[in-house]
Scaffold this motif. Structure first.
Motif, PDB file in Angstrom:
ATOM      1  N   GLU A   3      -0.458   2.137  -4.781  1.00  0.00           N
ATOM      2  CA  GLU A   3       0.389   1.131  -5.419  1.00  0.00           C
ATOM      3  C   GLU A   3       1.445   1.773  -6.312  1.00  0.00           C
ATOM      4  OE1 GLU A   3      -2.393  -1.547  -7.260  1.00  0.00           O
ATOM      5  OE2 GLU A   3      -2.868  -2.522  -5.350  1.00  0.00           O
ATOM      6  N   ASP A   4       1.096   2.874  -7.002  1.00  0.00           N
ATOM      7  CA  ASP A   4       2.072   3.593  -7.827  1.00  0.00           C
ATOM      8  C   ASP A   4       3.215   4.156  -6.993  1.00  0.00           C
ATOM      9  OD1 ASP A   4       0.652   3.036 -10.117  1.00  0.00           O
ATOM     10  OD2 ASP A   4      -0.210   5.050 -10.313  1.00  0.00           O
ATOM     11  N   LYS A   5       2.946   4.418  -5.714  1.00  0.00           N
ATOM     12  CA  LYS A   5       3.963   4.945  -4.800  1.00  0.00           C
ATOM     13  C   LYS A   5       4.723   3.826  -4.087  1.00  0.00           C
ATOM     14  CE  LYS A   5       2.674   9.109  -5.668  1.00  0.00           C
ATOM     15  NZ  LYS A   5       3.421   9.862  -6.648  1.00  0.00           N
ATOM     16  N   GLY A   6       4.429   2.573  -4.454  1.00  0.00           N
ATOM     17  CA  GLY A   6       5.134   1.435  -3.868  1.00  0.00           C
ATOM     18  C   GLY A   6       4.492   0.875  -2.613  1.00  0.00           C
ATOM     19  N   GLY A   7       3.305   1.332  -2.276  1.00  0.00           N
ATOM     20  CA  GLY A   7       2.633   0.857  -1.072  1.00  0.00           C
ATOM     21  C   GLY A   7       1.500  -0.086  -1.390  1.00  0.00           C
ATOM     22  N   GLN A   8       0.781  -0.466  -0.345  1.00  0.00           N
ATOM     23  CA  GLN A   8      -0.374  -1.332  -0.496  1.00  0.00           C
ATOM     24  C   GLN A   8      -1.468  -0.804   0.412  1.00  0.00           C
ATOM     25  OE1 GLN A   8       0.348  -5.417   0.519  1.00  0.00           O
ATOM     26  NE2 GLN A   8      -1.659  -6.083  -0.170  1.00  0.00           N
ATOM     27  N   LEU A   9      -2.653  -0.585  -0.136  1.00  0.00           N
ATOM     28  CA  LEU A   9      -3.775  -0.084   0.643  1.00  0.00           C
ATOM     29  C   LEU A   9      -4.333  -1.220   1.492  1.00  0.00           C
ATOM     30  CD1 LEU A   9      -5.449   2.514   1.018  1.00  0.00           C
ATOM     31  CD2 LEU A   9      -7.054   1.577  -0.634  1.00  0.00           C
ATOM     32  N   GLN A  10      -4.327  -1.013   2.793  1.00  0.00           N
ATOM     33  CA  GLN A  10      -4.809  -2.029   3.722  1.00  0.00           C
ATOM     34  C   GLN A  10      -6.327  -2.112   3.690  1.00  0.00           C
ATOM     35  OE1 GLN A  10      -2.657  -4.069   5.387  1.00  0.00           O
ATOM     36  NE2 GLN A  10      -1.163  -3.002   4.116  1.00  0.00           N
ATOM     37  N   PRO A  11      -6.906  -3.269   3.997  1.00  0.00           N
ATOM     38  CA  PRO A  11      -8.362  -3.412   4.041  1.00  0.00           C
ATOM     39  C   PRO A  11      -8.961  -2.491   5.108  1.00  0.00           C
ATOM     40  CG  PRO A  11      -7.293  -5.558   4.131  1.00  0.00           C
ATOM     41  CD  PRO A  11      -6.211  -4.528   4.271  1.00  0.00           C
ATOM     42  N   GLY A  12     -10.184  -2.075   4.887  1.00  0.00           N
ATOM     43  CA  GLY A  12     -10.886  -1.274   5.881  1.00  0.00           C
ATOM     44  C   GLY A  12     -10.999   0.198   5.542  1.00  0.00           C
ATOM     45  N   TRP A  13     -10.343   0.648   4.468  1.00  0.00           N
ATOM     46  CA  TRP A  13     -10.475   2.041   4.057  1.00  0.00           C
ATOM     47  C   TRP A  13     -11.865   2.265   3.502  1.00  0.00           C
ATOM     48  CZ3 TRP A  13      -7.228   6.311   4.219  1.00  0.00           C
ATOM     49  CH2 TRP A  13      -5.982   6.076   4.788  1.00  0.00           C
TER      50      TRP A  13
END
Length: 103
Positions: free
Chosen positions: A62-72
């Motif tokens: 999130e700090d890099k502007g992304g979003q972690l997708q479910p399933g990690w």
């Protein structure tokens, strides 16, 4: 770009290449899914340390502007190391993408 282990430009992981034509193996049992599921803690939930590492990964993305997708998922292993002549515990975290790639 990451460190080490060339990629040859292919986005297919070694695990995915090795499993082509047969069922893909699930991540190791100790892996804890982001947001619940079959973790290694009570009731299939992530253990406290697994939840901590997944939370830190989510914050980093999130700090890099992304979003972690479910399933990690994450698998945390503890090993003994010597530092300045003293033994201490080192934790290694192995992250698995929803596609099964290991980081």
């Amino acid at each position: 770009g990451g460190g080490g282990g060339g990629g040859g430009g292919s986005s297919v992981s070694k695990r995915e290449r090795a499993s082509s034509g047969r069922a893909r193996a699930a991540p190791p049992r100790a892996a804890a899914p982001l947001g619940g599921g079959a973790g290694s803690g009570p009731g299939g939930r992530p253990t406290a340390i697994e939840a901590h590492y997944l939370s830190e990964l989510r914050k980093f993305i999130e700090d890099k502007g992304g979003q972690l997708q479910p399933g990690w998922t994450v698998m945390v292993r503890t090993r003994s190391v010597l530092l300045h002549g003293k033994e201490r515990q080192q934790k290694d975290a192995f992250y698995f993408s929803p596609a099964g790639a290991k980081f």
